[in-house]
Design an enzyme around this catalytic site. Structure first.
Site, PDB file in Angstrom:
ATOM      1  N   GLY A   5       0.808  -1.223   0.000  1.00  0.00           N
ATOM      2  CA  GLY A   5       0.000   0.000   0.000  1.00  0.00           C
ATOM      3  C   GLY A   5       0.831   1.257   0.000  1.00  0.00           C
ATOM      4  N   ASP A  10      -5.232  -7.864  -7.328  1.00  0.00           N
ATOM      5  CA  ASP A  10      -5.052  -7.794  -5.878  1.00  0.00           C
ATOM      6  C   ASP A  10      -3.834  -6.901  -5.597  1.00  0.00           C
ATOM      7  OD1 ASP A  10      -5.429  -8.327  -3.246  1.00  0.00           O
ATOM      8  OD2 ASP A  10      -5.027 -10.479  -3.388  1.00  0.00           O
ATOM      9  N   LEU A  11      -4.046  -5.726  -5.037  1.00  0.00           N
ATOM     10  CA  LEU A  11      -3.006  -4.696  -4.927  1.00  0.00           C
ATOM     11  C   LEU A  11      -1.733  -5.184  -4.225  1.00  0.00           C
ATOM     12  CD1 LEU A  11      -2.333  -1.677  -5.440  1.00  0.00           C
ATOM     13  CD2 LEU A  11      -3.149  -1.228  -3.128  1.00  0.00           C
ATOM     14  N   ASP A  12      -0.583  -5.011  -4.883  1.00  0.00           N
ATOM     15  CA  ASP A  12       0.724  -5.362  -4.329  1.00  0.00           C
ATOM     16  C   ASP A  12       0.823  -6.832  -3.947  1.00  0.00           C
ATOM     17  OD1 ASP A  12       1.527  -2.739  -4.619  1.00  0.00           O
ATOM     18  OD2 ASP A  12       0.993  -2.176  -2.585  1.00  0.00           O
ATOM     19  N   ALA A  13      -0.014  -7.652  -4.530  1.00  0.00           N
ATOM     20  CA  ALA A  13      -0.036  -9.063  -4.149  1.00  0.00           C
ATOM     21  C   ALA A  13       0.212  -9.996  -5.327  1.00  0.00           C
ATOM     22  CB  ALA A  13      -1.361  -9.406  -3.481  1.00  0.00           C
TER      23      ALA A  13
END
EC number: 3.5.1.10
Lengths: 287, 287, 287, 287
Positions: C204, C229-232
């Site tokens: 994040g 899926d953010l930063d995943a």
């Protein structure tokens, strides 16, 4: 970064009780607000090193008299070597290159982004190849082809140019020529080189070939001040990267490029920030 | 770890099309289940290297004939150098030490915890100091003081002892004596040394003193096979740690101890796992 | 580098005996000279991964039929997922940037020096700031300011532009916008992002602030493929640098910049060299 | 190491001009020879931190009055938090273990070799497994099996034992139990734990499983002081090692063991040397 109006004082002198108190007292009493203070005492040789940076806003002593005061009140009393800098007086840097561009791009990228408190008006090369890059960034580029016969003559011209541009320090960004003592002596501890090995291993030419031949499992890069003794000047910084049996000379060169540019740029940054002191062919590099 | 009943085959030979297929076909056809396969081709010298490990459970060829089959069906055809090992035949290791205990403790701690597939029945030293440690771990410890006059004689006794204990490979855990060629030649590429510098920098005695004198910013440790050329044998592994101007020789020694023990133990582990091949004074170390 | 006329085949499929032999036999029999071969078997999930590169000079099968042959002779038989590339068909890359230039300069420096086998015709940004840099390097630069209301619309235009420029993969060089699923799904495992932390720590916004607050002693950077899926998404590479109590958020940002650009460029290089396979949100990255 | 007869003063207080001079003047005037001086000013929160060590040989103030003098002359004036230590008063350490021996052996090896200025009279465990190791090194070993029902009671006994042995600080050497607040509060910033991940990533149980699942390319270990907030206390040190797609959970565990023991032992050394100050859940760790 960009501290408005600070002074940086670099000191080294024989160690004695009370130096630290004397220097900090002097600054405090003159209403200087200390921003950073680093000191180190070499216990083997009894030498005291210090870097102190303070805000000049309320400093009582007029700027152009500070050096005199320090000389009289501190340096003479403690046999100090000292240098005084002001943050609003940007050092002027020249870059020497040959044909490889990776270190040059890294330096120019940082300069262009305003990361450093420096002026960069001049690039000198023994080849014309990188002139378009200099043009792109709007920096003067001069070519001095070097061979055995013209070296002294060409370096004399380079030296003249450095003076004409008021250059304070020089960065050899994979410049593939050995400088002669005359040029080196004009910029003592002010010429920064990047050597593409983990010095003192693989000094001299073709270090990646030598590293491959020896079968090492880690390769490195070393930034250092240039002295008349080839690849043997005071080391500023080093870094390494792992290699394996799979690495060819070509892949070592490729991995090494990243090391070289980062290690060189870190050294240049420390130099610009006046965080390096030299002593007996070694460096004290403050954080 | 603890694979029940596997075979490990190490190969190197001139590179030719079809070797990889020939070896894997041979194992597959004889119902060997391949667990690990690593191969590497040196494109410069046209040499093929391979390590393959397979489960013996359903392997058709009886165990004591496997070597013959490989020799006949593969090695002769492809001019292979090969070695065959079985996981249930543990290699037997001897340790040579002097007075420093950090590498010894690291090796013994791992051995005691059962981390390695190895037997460790014998420790040899030129000093009695570490006998209590050997006693503590229940391992035989013999002292052979070495001086100029008795070296050949003492090493002959050591060699005899190594044979008597059926030792397969030797680990020099900061053993402060140079081995003579006779001993070295009895264990070619089977004597592992730890040198307390980033070789080839600072070969020979007192590397931390030399590193401090030179003002390096990184120190290292190097594990290698011992050859008759001092500190110049095939490098197995290296690691480094940062130092600064603040580091004294004493603090470098302290930081170096951690490097030495880890780098040595990693090399010993790779050797035990039969993951190292040597070629032209370099190593191929598979993951 | 600069291999004239090679093919690269990337495979993953359920592991079975004989795949490796089948693939290498196929290439050998068709007179393909194998230059690089990497394989890895995931023993937990029984999946076979392979990358093989061979010279096409004497390869018997005509270039435009190779894919069919592989499909018929290998892929169907072994339930393979495969991709085939030719070295003379350069992938086309677009860069997304915001205001920070360090990653952009690093990418452009390498591109300009010809380090990579890639075309770079397009830079897209949500700010006009870096247009002069793009101009300097002669690359088209388009600005699409993004806000809550216009996001879908602007991304649709971006997507159109990517198609118009025949872009194969996208590099987010510190692009400070979250991409919407529509754009991400158009380039599955072909959008590379650099996150300025050691993921999964500090995902994040404002990771350096979070790292400073937590008092970590090491900071990192992570390159990964972008998923919804953010930063995943699948991690391609990571690197770290030490910090101490002396580091401020500002100095962490400065140290982090070097990490970010190197980690991003390494990932881009691996992608260009077709050395990355993805599987269950993880990557297999060959050397 | 082993400086005979020195005092160590640790200070933190609101930053004001003159503190550094006041402290060094005090020591100098009382004929204390300063051996090491480290200071750091947190500019954001305006907090001054200092560690100063001086030889007591010619120090004028009698040893048992030094604390009073500092309190009166310095601490009250500058609102200092301070702690005073004497090098000849060795701290007493207890180790908590469960079943894994690698950290324990590393600590014991260093203790046995005399590397540290510490007493180690006590090992506590929830399992009997490592008693033979304790016996081997001649250290008392007590077993307190822990379950949900007896935890409070058993910890009360452990606490009693710690007091009985005059323990100053506790090292959790892969102790697989969460301590209750009562025990933690009895040793504030004096219980050192090693967590087998790069915190704050993968806090809690089974971090290697989580790291493998996430597909990270680097794993780490973190030493920290224990607080009642699990794995969230002030971080003392961290280190990392690279992993690849080839690494299984088992091989990560193996690589991690080396990290864990080195990172833990480094933290213990810093604690013994009184080089750690804590502030707002972060540490200041002097070199």
């Amino acid at each position: 970064m960009a501290n408005d109006n600070t002074a940086v004082l670099l000191i080294h002198c024989p160690d004695r009780p009370g130096i630290l108190a004397a220097v900090t007292d002097f600054i405090n009493q003159q209403k200087g607000n200390i921003l950073y203070l680093d000191q180190y005492v070499n216990r083997e040789d009894h030498v005291f090193f210090m870097r102190v940076e303070w805000a000049l806003d309320n400093f009582i002593i007029p700027r152009d008299e500070i050096e005199d005061y320090i000389d009289t009140l501190l340096a003479k009393r403690y046999s100090m070597n000292f240098r005084l800098y002001f943050s609003d007086s940007k050092p002027r840097m020249a870059i020497f290159v040959s044909k490889m561009s990776h270190c040059l791009f890294d330096l120019l990228g940082r300069y262009h982004a305003g990361e450093w408190n420096v002026e960069l008006p001049l690039i000198i090369s023994n080849h014309p190849d990188l002139k378009p890059v200099a043009d792109q960034f709007g920096i003067d580029y001069f070519v001095f082809p070097i061979n055995k016969d013209n070296k002294a003559e060409q370096e004399a011209k380079e030296l003249e140019l450095l003076k004409q541009y008021n250059i304070n320090f020089v960065v050899l960004a994979r410049y593939m020529q050995v400088l002669s003592p005359q040029l080196i002596d004009s910029y003592p501890n002010r010429i920064i080189n990047i050597h593409h090995s983990f010095l003192p291993a693989f000094a001299g030419a073709k270090p990646y070939h030598a590293a491959h031949e020896r079968g090492v499992k880690i390769i490195g890069a070393t930034s250092h001040y240039v002295t008349s003794d080839l690849d043997a000047g005071p080391i500023i910084g080093q870094d390494v990267v792992r290699v394996t049996h799979k690495d060819t000379i070509e892949s070592m060169v490729r991995k090494g490029r990243d090391l070289e540019k980062i290690v060189l740029s870190r050294a240049v940054e420390k130099h610009i920030d006046r965080k390096i002191l030299t002593y007996q062919n070694r460096t004290v590099v403050f954080d």
